[in-house]
Design a protein around this motif. Structure first.
Motif, PDB file in Angstrom:
ATOM      1  N   ASP A  58       0.626  -1.097   0.129  1.00  0.00           N
ATOM      2  CA  ASP A  58       0.211   0.227  -0.145  1.00  0.00           C
ATOM      3  C   ASP A  58       0.743   1.539  -0.283  1.00  0.00           C
ATOM      4  OD1 ASP A  58       1.246   0.174   2.819  1.00  0.00           O
ATOM      5  OD2 ASP A  58      -1.110  -0.338   3.442  1.00  0.00           O
ATOM      6  N   ALA A  59       0.423   2.111   0.072  1.00  0.00           N
ATOM      7  CA  ALA A  59       0.823   3.617  -0.278  1.00  0.00           C
ATOM      8  C   ALA A  59       2.276   4.062   1.203  1.00  0.00           C
ATOM      9  CB  ALA A  59      -0.087   4.851  -0.543  1.00  0.00           C
ATOM     10  N   GLN A  60       1.678   4.425   2.184  1.00  0.00           N
ATOM     11  CA  GLN A  60       2.323   3.490   3.339  1.00  0.00           C
ATOM     12  C   GLN A  60       3.519   3.046   3.906  1.00  0.00           C
ATOM     13  OE1 GLN A  60      -0.721   2.829   6.940  1.00  0.00           O
ATOM     14  NE2 GLN A  60      -0.587   5.680   6.961  1.00  0.00           N
ATOM     15  N   SER A  61       3.244   1.851   3.159  1.00  0.00           N
ATOM     16  CA  SER A  61       4.938   1.024   3.087  1.00  0.00           C
ATOM     17  C   SER A  61       5.546   1.295   1.892  1.00  0.00           C
ATOM     18  CB  SER A  61       4.056  -0.594   3.103  1.00  0.00           C
ATOM     19  OG  SER A  61       3.255  -0.814   0.906  1.00  0.00           O
ATOM     20  N   LEU A  62       5.155   1.525   0.413  1.00  0.00           N
ATOM     21  CA  LEU A  62       5.530   2.160   0.130  1.00  0.00           C
ATOM     22  C   LEU A  62       6.564   3.513   0.641  1.00  0.00           C
ATOM     23  CD1 LEU A  62       3.917   1.386  -3.339  1.00  0.00           C
ATOM     24  CD2 LEU A  62       5.965   0.722  -3.303  1.00  0.00           C
ATOM     25  N   SER A  63       5.588   4.035   0.732  1.00  0.00           N
ATOM     26  CA  SER A  63       6.417   5.555   1.582  1.00  0.00           C
ATOM     27  C   SER A  63       7.674   5.163   2.342  1.00  0.00           C
ATOM     28  CB  SER A  63       5.401   6.231   2.106  1.00  0.00           C
ATOM     29  OG  SER A  63       5.943   7.339   2.067  1.00  0.00           O
ATOM     30  N   ARG A  64       7.522   4.529   3.145  1.00  0.00           N
ATOM     31  CA  ARG A  64       8.497   3.947   3.883  1.00  0.00           C
ATOM     32  C   ARG A  64       9.594   3.663   3.614  1.00  0.00           C
ATOM     33  NH1 ARG A  64       3.766   2.499   6.923  1.00  0.00           N
ATOM     34  NH2 ARG A  64       4.484   0.287   6.761  1.00  0.00           N
ATOM     35  N   PHE A  65       9.220   2.416   2.559  1.00  0.00           N
ATOM     36  CA  PHE A  65      10.434   1.983   1.659  1.00  0.00           C
ATOM     37  C   PHE A  65      10.888   2.971   1.071  1.00  0.00           C
ATOM     38  CE2 PHE A  65      12.477  -0.977  -1.048  1.00  0.00           C
ATOM     39  CZ  PHE A  65      12.846  -1.827  -0.144  1.00  0.00           C
ATOM     40  N   LEU A  66      10.646   3.626   0.402  1.00  0.00           N
ATOM     41  CA  LEU A  66      11.315   4.798  -1.087  1.00  0.00           C
ATOM     42  C   LEU A  66      11.184   5.933  -0.107  1.00  0.00           C
ATOM     43  CD1 LEU A  66       9.199   3.535  -3.767  1.00  0.00           C
ATOM     44  CD2 LEU A  66      11.218   2.464  -3.152  1.00  0.00           C
ATOM     45  N   SER A  67      11.288   5.885   0.726  1.00  0.00           N
ATOM     46  CA  SER A  67      11.701   7.367   1.421  1.00  0.00           C
ATOM     47  C   SER A  67      10.641   8.237   0.520  1.00  0.00           C
ATOM     48  CB  SER A  67      12.851   7.068   1.348  1.00  0.00           C
ATOM     49  OG  SER A  67      13.571   6.896   2.075  1.00  0.00           O
TER      50      SER A  67
END
Length: 225
Positions: free
Chosen positions: A164-173
């Motif tokens: 989801d967007a939140q996990s992508l945001s964390r992983f990709l900074s």
């Protein structure tokens, strides 16, 4: 002597590369990094002969690092080594400027031979990758995922895998808003309007063969929608 930097977010993988290279006097490992952003900084600072990159890493992907090395006119030659068994988009990597493409299942001797060949200024492709490119040239086939930028491609794969967007945001900074913008661009370029269609298209074109690599890179089981 051939100077090498190792860029992979798995310390055991980097240790394995280092162990192989240190047994060969013609190679010298001059640095390591565990994400694409740090790896690019290392390449810019050291300008080694070779950079051995993972394809999927936090912050910057292997494709993005490769493109920035090329755009910066750096002397470093890039070799991509990925967990993907079938290498679903080698053409993108070659266009980005990669000089070598291997899978992590290759024998040690092939790995060392590939690095020597690239250091000598010659391209090296794993046999399965070379065969795939030859077949695409013959039948005119390609992937709609070739239309995506390097960042869009990374996000598309992860969305198809269930991130989801939140996990992508964390992983990709990067921010949730940036993720949303990329998602809209991906849907427009692929002419789809939902993640289910994206996952189906990714499966048809072999992109989901990267699932094991992405799950490993994210450190655990993915949340499905």
């Amino acid at each position: 002597m051939i100077s090498v930097v190792l860029i992979d977010d798995h310390v055991l993988v980097r240790s394995g590369y280092r162990a192989m290279l240190e047994r060969r006097p013609e190679f010298s490992v001059v640095g390591e990094a565990d994400d694409g952003e740090a790896g690019l900084a290392l390449i810019r600072r050291l300008e080694p002969d070779l950079a051995v990159l993972d394809l999927h890493m936090p912050k910057l992907t292997g494709v993005e690092v490769t493109e920035r090395v090329r755009r910066g006119n750096l002397r470093t030659r890039v070799v991509i080594v990925t967990m993907a068994g079938e290498a679903p988009f080698p053409r993108r990597l070659l266009e980005a400027g990669a000089m070598g493409y291997l899978t992590k299942a290759c024998p040690a001797e092939e790995f060392l031979q590939a690095l020597q060949q690239v250091a000598d200024g010659r391209r090296y492709l794993a046999p399965a990758v070379a065969q795939q490119l030859a077949m695409e040239a013959l039948d005119g086939s390609g992937s709609p995922f070739d239309r995506l930028t390097a960042r869009e491609l990374e996000i598309a794969i992860r969305l198809a895998q269930g991130d989801d967007a939140q996990s992508l945001s964390r992983f990709l900074s990067i921010s949730d808003k940036t993720i949303s913008t990329h998602k809209s661009n991906i849907f427009a370029k692929l002419d789809i309007d939902n993640v289910v269609a994206l996952a189906h298209m990714a499966s048809l074109h072999g992109v989901l063969d990267l699932g094991s690599a992405l799950e490993s890179a994210s450190g655990g089981r993915r949340r499905r929608r």
